[in-house]
Structure formats: C-alpha cells, structure tokens
Scaffold this active site. Structure first.
Site, PDB file in Angstrom:
ATOM      1  N   CYS A 116     -12.529   2.427 -29.759  1.00  0.00           N
ATOM      2  CA  CYS A 116     -13.861   2.900 -30.090  1.00  0.00           C
ATOM      3  C   CYS A 116     -14.797   2.871 -28.887  1.00  0.00           C
ATOM      4  CB  CYS A 116     -14.409   2.111 -31.261  1.00  0.00           C
ATOM      5  SG  CYS A 116     -13.474   2.489 -32.737  1.00  0.00           S
ATOM      6  N   GLU A 117     -14.453   3.570 -27.858  1.00  0.00           N
ATOM      7  CA  GLU A 117     -15.309   3.992 -26.757  1.00  0.00           C
ATOM      8  C   GLU A 117     -14.597   5.142 -26.068  1.00  0.00           C
ATOM      9  OE1 GLU A 117     -15.836   0.979 -23.692  1.00  0.00           O
ATOM     10  OE2 GLU A 117     -15.527  -0.482 -25.260  1.00  0.00           O
TER      11      GLU A 117
ATOM     12  N   TYR B 250       1.201  -2.158 -13.041  1.00  0.00           N
ATOM     13  CA  TYR B 250      -0.203  -2.349 -13.454  1.00  0.00           C
ATOM     14  C   TYR B 250      -0.515  -1.679 -14.789  1.00  0.00           C
ATOM     15  CZ  TYR B 250      -0.199  -3.496  -8.536  1.00  0.00           C
ATOM     16  OH  TYR B 250       0.121  -4.035  -7.322  1.00  0.00           O
TER      17      TYR B 250
ATOM     18  N   TYR C 184      -9.476   3.285 -13.011  1.00  0.00           N
ATOM     19  CA  TYR C 184      -9.405   3.801 -11.644  1.00  0.00           C
ATOM     20  C   TYR C 184      -9.434   5.307 -11.584  1.00  0.00           C
ATOM     21  CZ  TYR C 184      -6.870  -0.631 -10.693  1.00  0.00           C
ATOM     22  OH  TYR C 184      -6.455  -1.917 -10.581  1.00  0.00           O
TER      23      TYR C 184
ATOM     24  N   ARG D 213      -5.405   2.173 -16.651  1.00  0.00           N
ATOM     25  CA  ARG D 213      -5.581   2.772 -15.323  1.00  0.00           C
ATOM     26  C   ARG D 213      -6.375   4.084 -15.317  1.00  0.00           C
ATOM     27  NH1 ARG D 213      -1.966   4.189 -12.252  1.00  0.00           N
ATOM     28  NH2 ARG D 213      -2.625   3.212 -10.319  1.00  0.00           N
TER      29      ARG D 213
ATOM     30  N   GLY E  14       0.832  -1.199   0.000  1.00  0.00           N
ATOM     31  CA  GLY E  14       0.000   0.000   0.000  1.00  0.00           C
ATOM     32  C   GLY E  14       0.863   1.244   0.000  1.00  0.00           C
TER      33      GLY E  14
ATOM     34  N   GLU F  74       5.372  -6.540   1.080  1.00  0.00           N
ATOM     35  CA  GLU F  74       5.233  -6.994  -0.298  1.00  0.00           C
ATOM     36  C   GLU F  74       4.869  -5.851  -1.226  1.00  0.00           C
ATOM     37  OE1 GLU F  74       2.644 -10.165   0.927  1.00  0.00           O
ATOM     38  OE2 GLU F  74       0.897  -8.899   0.618  1.00  0.00           O
ATOM     39  N   PRO F  75       5.817  -4.958  -1.461  1.00  0.00           N
ATOM     40  CA  PRO F  75       5.544  -3.818  -2.324  1.00  0.00           C
ATOM     41  C   PRO F  75       5.549  -4.186  -3.803  1.00  0.00           C
ATOM     42  CG  PRO F  75       7.830  -3.782  -1.603  1.00  0.00           C
ATOM     43  CD  PRO F  75       7.187  -4.950  -0.908  1.00  0.00           C
ATOM     44  N   GLY F  76       4.643  -3.596  -4.550  1.00  0.00           N
ATOM     45  CA  GLY F  76       4.627  -3.739  -6.008  1.00  0.00           C
ATOM     46  C   GLY F  76       4.888  -2.377  -6.631  1.00  0.00           C
TER      47      GLY F  76
HETATM   48  C1  LIG Z   1      -1.447  -6.183  -5.094  1.00  0.00           C
HETATM   49  C2  LIG Z   1      -0.917  -6.682  -3.844  1.00  0.00           C
HETATM   50  C3  LIG Z   1       0.228  -6.098  -3.280  1.00  0.00           C
HETATM   51  C4  LIG Z   1       0.958  -4.936  -3.897  1.00  0.00           C
HETATM   52  O1  LIG Z   1       0.315  -3.720  -3.764  1.00  0.00           O
HETATM   53  P1  LIG Z   1       1.032  -2.361  -4.249  1.00  0.00           P
HETATM   54  O2  LIG Z   1       0.072  -1.305  -3.937  1.00  0.00           O
HETATM   55  O3  LIG Z   1       1.287  -2.496  -5.716  1.00  0.00           O
HETATM   56  O4  LIG Z   1       2.313  -2.245  -3.535  1.00  0.00           O
HETATM   57  C5  LIG Z   1       0.710  -6.657  -2.119  1.00  0.00           C
HETATM   58  N1  LIG Z   1       0.100  -7.703  -1.531  1.00  0.00           N
HETATM   59  C6  LIG Z   1      -0.999  -8.286  -2.043  1.00  0.00           C
HETATM   60  C7  LIG Z   1      -1.607  -9.444  -1.346  1.00  0.00           C
HETATM   61  C8  LIG Z   1      -1.553  -7.780  -3.204  1.00  0.00           C
HETATM   62  O5  LIG Z   1      -2.660  -8.353  -3.694  1.00  0.00           O
END
Ligand SMILES: *Cc1c(COP(=O)(O)O)cnc(C)c1O
Length: 410
Positions: free
Chosen positions: A337-338, A365, A311, A307, A227, A268-270
């Site tokens: 085409c939307e 994403y 969102y 996105r 998050g 667990e950062p993405g």
């Molecule tokens: C998507 C997800 C994340 C990563 O979230 P970010 O906002 O991209 O850092 C971490 N843990 C779980 C379980 C997720 O589904």
C-alpha cells in the site's frame, strides 16, 4: 539464453513452473551452476601467483550458498559480526574471513579478534583505539582513493564525501598511529562502489593503491574490493572482466617483483557471483486497464524485492506462462500500500491473470533486503543444484510474524 516453452533456463532442465507448483509463490530460485560459472570466469580472467576471491556475502547469505562458496574455494567478506558468525557456521576458517565493517565500535572489533578473523579498519579513530588494545593483531586498512566509479550516489563509495575508508590524503595520520602502537598492517583495501564499466578508471585506482602499498612493509595481501557489474538488461553492458584481468594481472605481478614478495591479490565480488543465478517468481493477481496504463499486479511487492523502488534498479521481467504469445506493454506493480512499481512500460508476452512472472538477476541484494512490511510473509528459497531442486528456506507463517514479540496481557 532463450526461453523454452514449459522448460526454462534452470540447469538440469528443471522447470520453474513445476517449482512454483511444488513450493508456492512468490518464490526465490537460485541456480548453483551459474554461481560456479561466474566463479570460474572470475578466476580464469586473472593470472597472478596468488589470488583469493572473498565472496561479499551481504548479497546472499543463505547458509547453503555459503557452503557452496566454501566448497568452491572462496573466502568470505563480511560486513557485520553476524555475517562473520554465519560464515564460521558454514565452515569457513577464521583466516578465510575478512571482516570489513563501517562505523562499528571497538566492541564489535573485539569480538572479531576473539573469533580470529582478518580485520579491515576504515576509520582513524578506530585504528587508534584498536592499536591501543590490540597492538599485536595484524590489521588491514581500507583506503578511500577518491575516484568516482560509476553507479548511483547510494552505491558509490569512493567519492570525497563518502563515509567509507580512510582518505588517501590522510596517510601521515595512518603512519603516525601505526608507528606509535607498533601495528602490523597486513593488507590494504579499497572498494570504490558498485559499477565498474571502464577498465581505465579501475586501473587508475589500482595505481593509487599500489603506490601507497610501497609505503607498508608487512603486507600479505592487497584487496581491490568489488564493483563488478553484470548485465541487467539485454544490452551486454557489464565489466569487461577478461580485459581487466589481463591488465591488472600484469600490473600486480610487476608490483610484487618490485616489492620483493608475492602478495595475494584479493577481490570481494558479491553481485558478479550471484546476481544472475537468481530468479524471483510471482503470480499475476490482476490485470488492470486504467485510462493511461495497463497494470499487471502481482502477489508480491517492495517487501520482497525493493531494488526497483530503492535504487531505481532495472530487473528484466518475463512471462513464464506465456513465453511465445504476442507482445504487449505492461507496468508491473506490487500489492504494497504505497507506490510499488517493479517496471514501467515493459514489452512482454500477453499476460492473463494467474500467469507466473519471472524477475531476472534476483540473486544479489533481493531476498536479503526483503522485509515483513505490510505484515506479509517472506517467500521461500529454492536451490537448483546438480540438476535437482532443494528447498533451502521455508516460506514464513503466522508464527514467524509473532516470533520475538512480547505479548502483554492488555
Ligand atoms: C557490498 C560490498 C562488496 C560487494 O559489492 P558488489 O557490487 O556486490 O560486488 C564488496 N566489498 C565491500 C566492502 C562491500 O561493502
């Protein structure tokens, strides 16, 4: 970072317009130096005995990105069994992969058991089935602490009606199942949503998780999910990682002392790791003045970057072909085409047809949510690594659109 004429903000002074020339448009570009910078920044913010970052790979799973993550000491957070397999293919050890699915059946969990990865369960009925079949296999439990952490309703996962996690109010059920089957709970997990801007809120959630952790005696790790927000506009609004790091490290260290064991602090950062490393380049096909607007229409659309439409996400857009021209106001739209709007009333250097526009924060994403809608090809991906550009995914061709289709003799 400022734009330089001709050159841009890619490491090694790689010129993005040259990449556009060489690989064609539209094009995704990732800069590994920024990924490394973010990993280091995250690690440096915390000071605890044991910590592990699991890269939430749903943000970007190109196999080369996964290999770099492994090289740089990351573990993997996978939300599907296919992501688990990609991780193993990239060379991750099974023990360094945490499988965190939602709403999957026992069949997929059995596959995860066979592959030997760590498993995170977020549902009481599945925990019960799992205990019945695999009482010996340690599992982590995903809890829902019911704290609203920022973001919008599509990405916030901690609220009371969320489908994610086992409610913190259902702890008696968890203990009942754990005792009945003799399960070993090796970790506790939470992931509250996608935008943490308030350290206090996060620490409050951490307290809830740590208080709960006292009730479980076999823990090896506590996973605080993700998050972590990065800035999408030039407003600097992002998670204060350094402040959070100091405060949470203290909390975690004193928890471990009381618990009597040095647990691993897991995140667990993405988005935090890959968002800023990505750029999406498109070409302007038309500049169209209507009665009320000036549209810049590009050779891409929500099929490649959804996105903004999905969102309401904001992606900064800059004109790479004209970095210092006089500023004008444009609404940037795609060719689907939307309704297909990337950005409304954006001030940027004057656009001519043929110019190359760059979408920023396109690492997380973006490619992953692309599709073949309107039967368009997905773009190529390029990785800038150690000052050199490498093609890491080919642009699709006609044969890709037909692949897998069973053509009948009709
Ligand atoms: C998507 C997800 C994340 C990563 O979230 P970010 O906002 O991209 O850092 C971490 N843990 C779980 C379980 C997720 O589904």
């Amino acid at each position: 970072m400022e734009l330089k004429k001709g050159k841009y903000l890619l490491s090694g002074d790689v010129d993005p317009l040259e990449l556009a020339e060489n690989y064609g448009l539209p094009l995704y570009i990732y800069d590994s130096a920024i990924i490394k910078r973010q990993i280091d920044r995250f690690n440096n913010a915390f000071s605890v005995k044991k910590m592990k970052l699991n890269y939430a790979c749903k943000a970007l799973t190109n196999i080369n990105i996964l290999k770099l993550m492994k090289k740089w000491g990351m573990g993997l957070d996978a939300v599907s069994i296919q992501e688990v397999r990609l991780g193993l293919h990239a060379g991750f050890k099974a023990k360094d992969i945490l499988y965190t699915p939602n709403c999957v059946g026992l069949l997929e969990l059995s596959e995860a058991v066979k592959l030997g990865v760590k498993i995170n369960i977020d549902n009481l009925s599945i925990l019960e089935q799992f205990g019945d079949h695999y009482p010996e296999y340690p599992v982590c439990i995903r809890l829902n602490p019911h704290v609203m952490a920022g973001g919008n309703s599509k990405i916030s996962t901690g609220h009371i009606d969320s489908k994610f996690g086992i409610s913190i109010h259902q702890l008696p059920h968890i203990h009942r199942i754990v005792e009945t089957y003799g399960l070993k709970i090796n970790g506790l997990h939470m992931h509250t949503g996608s935008e943490i801007l308030d350290t206090e809120v996060y620490l409050k959630v951490a307290d809830i998780l740590l208080n709960t952790a006292e009730e479980f005696k076999d823990l090896d790790f506590i996973d605080f999910g993700s998050g972590f927000k990065v800035s999408y506009k030039n407003d600097g609004i992002e998670t204060d990682m350094e402040d959070l790091g100091i405060q949470l490290s203290q909390k975690f260290t004193s928890f471990c002392a009381a618990y009597g064991k040095d647990l691993t602090l897991v995140f667990e950062p993405g988005k935090f790791i890959v968002s800023e490393a990505g750029y999406f380049l498109t070409r302007v096909n038309v500049v169209k003045q209507t009665t009320s607007n000036v549209f810049a229409g590009v050779d891409s659309g929500l099929n490649h970057l959804i996105r903004p439409m999905f969102y309401n996400a904001y992606h900064k857009i800059t004109n790479l072909s004209n970095t210092e021209g006089r500023k004008r106001i444009y609404t940037v739209v795609g060719y689907i085409c939307e309704t297909d709007t990337f950005g409304v009333n954006r001030k940027m250097s004057e656009i001519s047809e043929g110019d190359v526009l760059c979408f920023h924060n396109a690492g997380a994403y973006c490619y992953m949510m692309s599709s073949n809608y309107n039967s368009r090809f997905r773009p190529a991906e390029v990785l800038v690594h150690d000052g050199k550009a490498h093609l890491i995914r080919k642009r699709e061709k006609m044969k890709d659109l037909l692949r897998g289709q069973v053509e009948l003799n009709l």
